[in-house]
Motif scaffolding. Structure first.
Motif, PDB file in Angstrom:
ATOM      1  N   ARG A 298       0.846  -1.190   0.000  1.00 48.17           N
ATOM      2  CA  ARG A 298       0.000   0.000   0.000  1.00 48.17           C
ATOM      3  C   ARG A 298       0.880   1.239   0.000  1.00 48.17           C
ATOM      4  O   ARG A 298       1.893   1.297   0.706  1.00 48.17           O
ATOM      5  CB  ARG A 298      -0.914  -0.001   1.222  1.00 48.17           C
ATOM      6  N   HIS A 299       0.494   2.210  -0.768  1.00 41.68           N
ATOM      7  CA  HIS A 299       1.315   3.408  -0.916  1.00 41.68           C
ATOM      8  C   HIS A 299       1.203   4.306   0.306  1.00 41.68           C
ATOM      9  O   HIS A 299       0.140   4.478   0.885  1.00 41.68           O
ATOM     10  CB  HIS A 299       0.872   4.198  -2.147  1.00 41.68           C
ATOM     11  N   THR A 300       2.328   4.866   0.714  1.00 35.32           N
ATOM     12  CA  THR A 300       2.361   5.920   1.727  1.00 35.32           C
ATOM     13  C   THR A 300       3.534   6.833   1.425  1.00 35.32           C
ATOM     14  O   THR A 300       4.641   6.376   1.141  1.00 35.32           O
ATOM     15  CB  THR A 300       2.481   5.346   3.153  1.00 35.32           C
ATOM     16  N   GLU A 301       3.306   8.122   1.451  1.00 37.17           N
ATOM     17  CA  GLU A 301       4.328   9.097   1.082  1.00 37.17           C
ATOM     18  C   GLU A 301       5.530   9.052   2.020  1.00 37.17           C
ATOM     19  O   GLU A 301       6.645   9.375   1.635  1.00 37.17           O
ATOM     20  CB  GLU A 301       3.734  10.512   1.084  1.00 37.17           C
ATOM     21  N   ALA A 302       5.309   8.643   3.265  1.00 33.61           N
ATOM     22  CA  ALA A 302       6.405   8.645   4.233  1.00 33.61           C
ATOM     23  C   ALA A 302       7.524   7.689   3.850  1.00 33.61           C
ATOM     24  O   ALA A 302       8.662   7.855   4.308  1.00 33.61           O
ATOM     25  CB  ALA A 302       5.866   8.288   5.626  1.00 33.61           C
ATOM     26  N   GLN A 303       7.228   6.699   3.014  1.00 36.39           N
ATOM     27  CA  GLN A 303       8.246   5.730   2.631  1.00 36.39           C
ATOM     28  C   GLN A 303       9.116   6.211   1.473  1.00 36.39           C
ATOM     29  O   GLN A 303      10.209   5.675   1.254  1.00 36.39           O
ATOM     30  CB  GLN A 303       7.576   4.408   2.253  1.00 36.39           C
ATOM     31  N   ILE A 304       8.664   7.204   0.738  1.00 37.67           N
ATOM     32  CA  ILE A 304       9.375   7.638  -0.474  1.00 37.67           C
ATOM     33  C   ILE A 304      10.784   8.148  -0.164  1.00 37.67           C
ATOM     34  O   ILE A 304      11.757   7.763  -0.842  1.00 37.67           O
ATOM     35  CB  ILE A 304       8.555   8.695  -1.238  1.00 37.67           C
ATOM     36  N   PRO A 305      11.003   9.030   0.849  1.00 37.84           N
ATOM     37  CA  PRO A 305      12.374   9.482   1.117  1.00 37.84           C
ATOM     38  C   PRO A 305      13.326   8.334   1.444  1.00 37.84           C
ATOM     39  O   PRO A 305      14.498   8.375   1.045  1.00 37.84           O
ATOM     40  CB  PRO A 305      12.207  10.427   2.315  1.00 37.84           C
TER      41      PRO A 305
END
Length: 474
Positions: A105-112
């Motif tokens: 599931r996508h979450t922006e917090a994982q992108i960095p």
């Protein structure tokens, strides 16, 4: 511990080469009181309904691949774990593909974190080609349980291997066992030498300069001393570390006995790794477990204790095995020259199972080495008679949580009879450390006053497998 200092902020860019982070403000949530944050999601996953069974995953460590058996028996398919996409491209592209296929599931917090891990892959490639003269900085990912740290580390590990670069992936328990084995081998081969851990670290780096270390935590002063010595020597030998933890480096072993001897490990992590903090706001493992619990099928945790629970356990075991057969007894070889007796085991056929009582696996002096040996020999573990833990059962409760943790990491099945629903097993211990206050039922949080002496006391909540959610106050 008396002064509360600000929590490290989440990184948006690479930190200085060496940045000393301030200790985290001293607020507390006890692992027994918040068992759903770590132990209970794993219990829930282990006790998920049968159509969602996962087979053991072959793990390659310092001493070869662990056994991996095909599990398809008795009309109950033990379906393989869904693998992450292995297409070419960078980690973000693979992440997007996995989101599209529903694997994550996508979450922006994982992108960095993914961006930083992708940079590290490039640095490792440069080091492997000889265009870089010194090892790159590693990555230390920390944050709440179920925020995707292990998922991203596994993606990184797979991507590094796709590029033909060596990478060792190890859970904390397996790492400690591999390190102990190698240390034992070196002492037997070289006898009494001044710094045997330096040879252990060089041996690890020779096999793989990159160590992917999952669930970094420290339970006692013995582990603290071993980890400090090993990781200092590992970085000196040119090793690179990618680690996951629920705690920032400064929070590790934060109220342990003789913590000052562990401080060099924290300094080494800060000097050689970039800290990446994940703030997701949702425990994805708990969410997944809730969905599994709502699906159809037979449960694998049965309560309360009694004849009905025993009958359900026997029926479920026959369903998993695909047959009704007579068990045998035997001896299980445990690493470091020990043995574990088993009164009832099923070793014929595609699914191997072993049955133990709560007394045998949680009260007697056994530990993670024994549990790892069980995982190497069996696909299903049956545990009977788990009681509600009293305020004096902290050691047994810690062993129970450790067993669940080891089985969860290997995606093995646990069939269990317990005296109460999983959330109620730790009630007495929660009450002991909460001063009688009821927990917040929304997330099992409570403020707890902890003794400031070390993390190896039998009366100390830090003895649990779940120290990552403990922050100490006086």
């Amino acid at each position: 511990l008396g002064q509360a200092k600000p929590r490290p902020t989440q990184l948006t860019s690479s930190p200085p080469r060496f940045s000393r982070q301030a200790p985290v403000a001293c607020t507390l949530s006890c692992p027994a009181m918040r068992a759903a944050r770590e132990c209970l999601p794993r219990v829930a996953a282990a006790s998920a309904r049968l159509p969602h069974c996962n087979p053991p995953v072959s793990r390659t460590g310092a001493f070869g691949a662990l056994p991996c058996r095909a599990l398809l028996k008795g009309g109950v398919p033990l379906q393989p774990r869904r693998a992450f996409a292995a297409s070419s491209g960078n980690l973000l592209q693979k992440y997007e593909e996995n989101v599209r296929t529903g694997a994550v599931r996508h979450t922006e917090a994982q992108i960095p974190c993914l961006v930083r891990l992708e940079e590290l892959i490039g640095d490792l490639s440069s080091l492997g080609s000889g265009s870089a003269s010194r090892p790159p900085r590693g990555v230390y990912m920390y944050g709440d349980p179920g925020s995707g740290k292990t998922m991203m580390m596994d993606m990184f590990h797979a991507a590094v291997q796709e590029r033909g670069l060596p990478s060792r992936r190890a859970h904390f328990h397996d790492f400690m066992l591999d390190m102990s084995r190698e240390l034992h081998r070196i002492r037997k081969e070289f006898g009494s030498i001044r710094d045997p851990m330096a040879l252990v670290a060089k041996s690890f780096v020779k096999q793989s300069p990159l160590l992917c270390f999952d669930e970094c935590h420290v339970l006692n002063v013995g582990d603290a001393l071993l980890m400090r010595s090993f990781f200092e020597r590992l970085f000196e030998a040119g090793g690179v570390v990618v680690a996951t933890s629920n705690l920032a480096p400064d929070e590790l072993y934060s109220s342990g006995i003789n913590r000052e001897v562990f401080q060099p490990f924290i300094n080494a992590i800060l000097e050689h790794c970039d800290q990446m903090r994940l703030t997701v706001g949702e425990d994805f493992r708990s969410s997944k477990s809730a969905k599994l619990a709502a699906s159809s099928g037979a449960r694998t945790f049965f309560w309360p204790l009694g004849e009905n629970a025993d009958r359900q356990l026997v029926a479920t075991l026959e369903l998993v095995l695909g047959r009704a057969s007579t068990p045998t007894s035997g001896i299980i070889e445990v690493p470091m020259g020990r043995q574990l007796a088993c009164r009832r085991m099923w070793v014929e056929g595609g699914v191997r199972a072993a049955e133990f009582s709560y007394e045998e696996l949680c009260v007697r002096p056994v530990g993670t080495h024994d549990y790892i040996a069980l995982c190497e020999n069996f696909d299903v573990i049956v545990l009977t008679g788990v009681p509600r833990f009293s305020s004096t059962d902290e050691n047994s409760a810690r062993r129970f949580a450790g067993l669940v943790d080891v089985l969860y990491d290997r995606h093995l099945r646990l069939l269990c009879t317990i005296d109460a629903a999983p959330r109620e097993l730790f009630a007495a211990i929660r009450e002991q450390y909460s001063g009688g206050d009821e927990d917040d039922q929304a997330d099992l949080r409570a403020s707890v006053r902890m003794p400031t002496h070390g993390g190896a006391s039998g009366k100390h909540v830090a003895q649990f497998r779940l120290p990552q959610s403990v922050k100490y106050t006086e």
